[in-house]
Motif scaffolding. Sequence first.
Motif, short mmCIF file in Angstrom:
data_model
loop_
_atom_site.label_atom_id
_atom_site.label_comp_id
_atom_site.label_asym_id
_atom_site.label_seq_id
_atom_site.Cartn_x
_atom_site.Cartn_y
_atom_site.Cartn_z
N PRO A 30 0.17 -0.41 -9.29
CA PRO A 30 -0.61 -1.65 -9.24
C PRO A 30 -0.52 -2.36 -7.90
CG PRO A 30 0.62 -1.53 -11.29
CD PRO A 30 1.08 -0.38 -10.45
N TYR A 31 0.65 -2.29 -7.24
CA TYR A 31 0.77 -2.87 -5.90
C TYR A 31 -0.25 -2.23 -4.97
CZ TYR A 31 5.20 -5.31 -6.83
OH TYR A 31 6.15 -6.15 -7.30
N ARG A 32 -0.31 -0.90 -5.06
CA ARG A 32 -1.24 -0.18 -4.17
C ARG A 32 -2.67 -0.59 -4.46
NH1 ARG A 32 1.76 4.57 -5.49
NH2 ARG A 32 -0.01 5.38 -6.66
N TRP A 33 -2.99 -0.70 -5.75
CA TRP A 33 -4.37 -1.06 -6.11
C TRP A 33 -4.73 -2.43 -5.55
CZ3 TRP A 33 -3.32 0.21 -11.96
CH2 TRP A 33 -3.20 1.60 -12.10
N VAL A 34 -3.85 -3.39 -5.79
CA VAL A 34 -4.13 -4.76 -5.33
C VAL A 34 -4.31 -4.78 -3.82
CG1 VAL A 34 -3.19 -7.08 -5.07
CG2 VAL A 34 -2.99 -5.90 -7.26
N ALA A 35 -3.37 -4.15 -3.10
CA ALA A 35 -3.43 -4.17 -1.64
C ALA A 35 -4.68 -3.49 -1.13
CB ALA A 35 -2.19 -3.49 -1.06
N THR A 36 -5.02 -2.34 -1.72
CA THR A 36 -6.21 -1.62 -1.28
C THR A 36 -7.45 -2.46 -1.53
OG1 THR A 36 -5.10 0.43 -1.92
CG2 THR A 36 -7.46 0.56 -1.46
N ALA A 37 -7.54 -3.05 -2.71
CA ALA A 37 -8.71 -3.87 -3.04
C ALA A 37 -8.82 -5.03 -2.04
CB ALA A 37 -8.58 -4.41 -4.46
N TYR A 38 -7.69 -5.69 -1.76
CA TYR A 38 -7.70 -6.81 -0.83
C TYR A 38 -8.20 -6.38 0.54
CZ TYR A 38 -6.38 -10.70 2.02
OH TYR A 38 -6.45 -11.74 2.89
N ILE A 39 -7.61 -5.28 1.03
CA ILE A 39 -7.95 -4.83 2.38
C ILE A 39 -9.43 -4.48 2.49
CG2 ILE A 39 -7.59 -2.97 4.06
CD1 ILE A 39 -4.61 -3.00 3.09
N GLU A 40 -9.93 -3.75 1.49
CA GLU A 40 -11.34 -3.38 1.52
C GLU A 40 -12.24 -4.62 1.50
OE1 GLU A 40 -12.55 -0.47 2.08
OE2 GLU A 40 -10.56 0.43 2.13
N LEU A 41 -11.85 -5.57 0.65
CA LEU A 41 -12.66 -6.78 0.49
C LEU A 41 -12.71 -7.59 1.78
CD1 LEU A 41 -14.16 -8.22 -1.84
CD2 LEU A 41 -12.12 -9.62 -2.14
N ARG A 58 0.83 -1.22 0.00
CA ARG A 58 0.00 0.00 0.00
C ARG A 58 0.85 1.25 0.00
NH1 ARG A 58 -5.66 1.07 2.76
NH2 ARG A 58 -5.63 2.64 1.15
N LEU A 59 2.06 1.13 0.54
CA LEU A 59 2.93 2.30 0.61
C LEU A 59 3.87 2.37 -0.59
CD1 LEU A 59 3.81 2.10 4.40
CD2 LEU A 59 2.41 3.84 3.28
N SER A 60 3.75 1.36 -1.45
CA SER A 60 4.70 1.26 -2.56
C SER A 60 4.52 2.42 -3.55
CB SER A 60 4.49 -0.08 -3.28
OG SER A 60 5.16 -0.06 -4.51
N ARG A 61 5.60 2.70 -4.28
CA ARG A 61 5.50 3.73 -5.32
C ARG A 61 4.92 3.14 -6.60
NH1 ARG A 61 11.54 5.50 -4.47
NH2 ARG A 61 11.43 3.36 -3.73
N VAL A 62 4.88 1.79 -6.66
CA VAL A 62 4.33 1.12 -7.85
C VAL A 62 2.81 1.06 -7.71
CG1 VAL A 62 4.46 -0.92 -9.31
CG2 VAL A 62 6.42 -0.27 -7.88
N ALA A 110 -2.73 -5.01 8.20
CA ALA A 110 -2.06 -4.21 7.17
C ALA A 110 -2.27 -2.73 7.45
CB ALA A 110 -2.59 -4.58 5.80
N GLU A 111 -3.51 -2.36 7.78
CA GLU A 111 -3.80 -0.95 8.04
C GLU A 111 -3.07 -0.46 9.28
OE1 GLU A 111 -4.83 -0.04 5.08
OE2 GLU A 111 -6.33 1.28 5.95
N THR A 112 -3.04 -1.30 10.30
CA THR A 112 -2.34 -0.93 11.54
C THR A 112 -0.85 -0.73 11.27
OG1 THR A 112 -3.91 -2.33 12.73
CG2 THR A 112 -1.92 -1.66 13.92
N ILE A 113 -0.27 -1.69 10.56
CA ILE A 113 1.16 -1.64 10.29
C ILE A 113 1.49 -0.44 9.41
CG2 ILE A 113 3.09 -2.86 9.20
CD1 ILE A 113 1.60 -5.49 10.04
N ARG A 114 0.64 -0.17 8.43
CA ARG A 114 0.87 0.98 7.56
C ARG A 114 0.88 2.26 8.39
NH1 ARG A 114 -2.60 4.63 4.61
NH2 ARG A 114 -4.33 3.63 5.67
N ALA A 115 -0.08 2.37 9.29
CA ALA A 115 -0.12 3.55 10.15
C ALA A 115 1.17 3.64 10.97
CB ALA A 115 -1.34 3.49 11.06
N GLY A 116 1.64 2.47 11.44
CA GLY A 116 2.87 2.44 12.22
C GLY A 116 4.06 2.92 11.41
#
Lengths: 264, 272
Positions: free
Chosen positions: A89-100, A83-87, A147-153
């Motif tokens: 598609p990585y962000r899209w996949v991760a975001t979609a997964y987390i939301e789902l 989710r924090l990646s500069r790439v 994932a969201e917790t760790i990202r915030a961290g």
Amino acid sequence: MKLRRRQRERLSLGLQYLVFIAIIATVLVAADWDRLADAFFRVDIIKSMFPTIITVALRNTILYTLGAFAFGLVFGTILALMRLSRVAPYRWVATAYIELFRGLPALLVLFLVGYGIPIAFPEREIPGGVFGSIAIGLGLTAAAYMAETIRAGIQAVPKGQMEAARTLGMSHFTAMRTIVIPQAFRIVIPPLTNELILLTKDSSLAYVLGVTAQTIEITKFGRDMLNDRVNATPLLVAGLAYLVITLPLSQVVRRLELRYAKAR
Amino acid sequence: MRFPSAVRQAGLVVAVAALALTAGCAKKDDSEVQASGVKLVAAGKLTVCTHLPYPPFQSKDASGKVTGFDVEIMDLVAKELGVEQTIIDTPFEGIKSGQDLNTGKCDAAAAGMTITDERRKVIDFSDPYFDATQAMLVKTGKPYKSLDDLRGRKLGVQAATTGRDYAKKLEAEKGLKLVEFEDLAALQQAVANGQVEAAINDLPVWTEYLKKNPGGFEVAAEFDTGEQYGFPVKKDANPELLKKINEVLAKAKQDGTYNTIYEKWIGKRPSA
């Protein structure tokens, strides 16, 4: 009637205590204690639950929880980094997964894993049997939250840390691995421990997979005993068994939060 | 406006407490006593607990309505009382432990439930209305013909059923590995996708399953356990309802209604 401010406060406080005591007294007097005790507190049944509730049920609950936690932690960290990646598609996949997966009940996910995978790959078992299915099933959901917790961290670690590491000539990856992530994890230990407590209770969902005498966990053990003895005492004991795990964990969270609060 | 906030809060607490208490007390008087002396937890309705799905005894049809053998028999009782039947889907443990009846969730249960001495301690049963036999389902072509063939293999059972108790009794002797599933649907899934080698449940349940899923499965063995189904009613609390159910059962058996329902849901009656 004119009361002074302090008197008014005392009066209202006294009133609230009175109401509180009245409610408790009513419950104490009105409840049918003999019947309650007979339904929820039969000493002979409590005795018959030991040692299995510890040696099998409690042990399995802990195992399932740790399995799901480990899976969720590894997968969740990967998702956070994606989710924090500069790439993009990585962000899209991760975001979609987390939301789902944050949006789906753990029970459904566990059912899909437990029954879907054997259909997709006939006659093949998930490694580890029930343990593997639970680790993956609950871990998939837990990973989305973690994932969201760790990202915030990670985002809470001051930018200067990364910049300083890069200035020293570290690669982005090395700086992340040795400087940022260790600090991030220190920050997210309390929320992750909360996740561990939630997972402990979610491990009771193992029943949907079908459990044997060897793979039974606390809740199912309690419900089975209830069926065998036609009495609710086992549920009470099962509840206590969970508290044996969760209360110390809550204490750990509180201590850590206090320590961090002081450190600031 | 003039009240200090703490006093207002106290007032709120009192109000909530009073509400809670009245709500708690009101529950008891909610039941309706019919002219015949039959008590019903909800006025104008015969509330019946069951655990879905359990075809052919109770399951949802295409339109979402719960139908089945038990349902039609209970409809006869409701008709006799001049009310409608309402069905509540609830875990089998709650029915079996008598709690659903004790807490006034329902008047009676109709859940393909075997009469046992253990259950009699917490429940009043109607007269037996069905002779049940246990049976073992396997996938077609599997070499399991009896419990002996399952030594060291996984046998699926449904939690809180007499089939499970039967298998449990033989678990050590036959070297079975019992896997418990929460409901029939999960148990059927487990046989279908090979999580267990075989599954035990009541014979009519498997017969119905074979009708719906021809070709893939077969009943490999039957175990005559001498079980009989009964309708549970709250222990020592509603003898009038129990009497009514028994009257309806006796009448239906006499005038042929029972046979019609039997043939519709179960098939030809075995000659007694």
